[in-house]
Design a protein around this motif. Structure first.
Motif, PDB file in Angstrom:
ATOM      1  N   PRO A  99      -4.935   6.284   0.439  1.00 45.65           N
ATOM      2  CA  PRO A  99      -3.828   6.429  -0.508  1.00 45.65           C
ATOM      3  C   PRO A  99      -3.546   5.159  -1.314  1.00 45.65           C
ATOM      4  O   PRO A  99      -3.001   5.235  -2.404  1.00 45.65           O
ATOM      5  N   ASP A 100      -3.910   3.988  -0.803  1.00 47.24           N
ATOM      6  CA  ASP A 100      -3.653   2.739  -1.514  1.00 47.24           C
ATOM      7  C   ASP A 100      -4.859   2.258  -2.312  1.00 47.24           C
ATOM      8  O   ASP A 100      -4.847   1.162  -2.854  1.00 47.24           O
ATOM      9  N   ARG A 115      -6.870  -5.546  -6.734  1.00 47.65           N
ATOM     10  CA  ARG A 115      -6.576  -5.620  -5.294  1.00 47.65           C
ATOM     11  C   ARG A 115      -5.541  -6.710  -5.007  1.00 47.65           C
ATOM     12  O   ARG A 115      -4.615  -6.500  -4.223  1.00 47.65           O
ATOM     13  N   ARG A 121      -2.119  -5.578  -6.115  1.00 48.90           N
ATOM     14  CA  ARG A 121      -1.595  -4.578  -5.184  1.00 48.90           C
ATOM     15  C   ARG A 121      -1.100  -5.238  -3.896  1.00 48.90           C
ATOM     16  O   ARG A 121      -0.046  -4.895  -3.373  1.00 48.90           O
ATOM     17  N   GLU A 122      -1.860  -6.205  -3.378  1.00 49.95           N
ATOM     18  CA  GLU A 122      -1.455  -6.905  -2.158  1.00 49.95           C
ATOM     19  C   GLU A 122      -0.171  -7.699  -2.369  1.00 49.95           C
ATOM     20  O   GLU A 122       0.698  -7.727  -1.502  1.00 49.95           O
ATOM     21  N   LYS A 176       2.687  -5.258  -2.483  1.00 54.09           N
ATOM     22  CA  LYS A 176       2.912  -4.731  -1.136  1.00 54.09           C
ATOM     23  C   LYS A 176       3.657  -5.759  -0.283  1.00 54.09           C
ATOM     24  O   LYS A 176       4.603  -5.428   0.422  1.00 54.09           O
TER      25      LYS A 176
END
Length: 75
Positions: A15-16, A53, A56-57, A60
């Motif tokens: 999902p991520d 990436r 996104r990290e 998050k």
């Protein structure tokens, strides 16, 4: 209906995951920003994937609460 193997907007895994389309768009932006050099398709693809990436990290990590006992000192 679940996305098929040829669905370019389908996530790569989980999902991520970042979609093929997101990477393609970022790689194209990077390529244009660097004056459209020939022969660097793989480098721009990998750079785009790495940037997405990392973004996104960071997002998050910013939304996750700090583990108990590791917050700012009170006092």
């Amino acid at each position: 209906m679940a996305p098929g193997p040829d669905d370019a907007s389908a996530p790569l895994a989980g999902p991520d995951a970042i979609s093929f389309e997101q990477i393609r768009e970022r790689a194209y932006e990077l390529w244009e920003r660097n004056h459209r050099p020939e022969g660097f398709e793989i480098e721009f693809w990998l750079l785009a994937e790495r940037e997405l990436r990392n973004e996104r990290e960071r997002r998050k990590a910013a939304h996750e609460p700090a583990p108990s006992g590791l917050g700012p000192p009170s006092g």
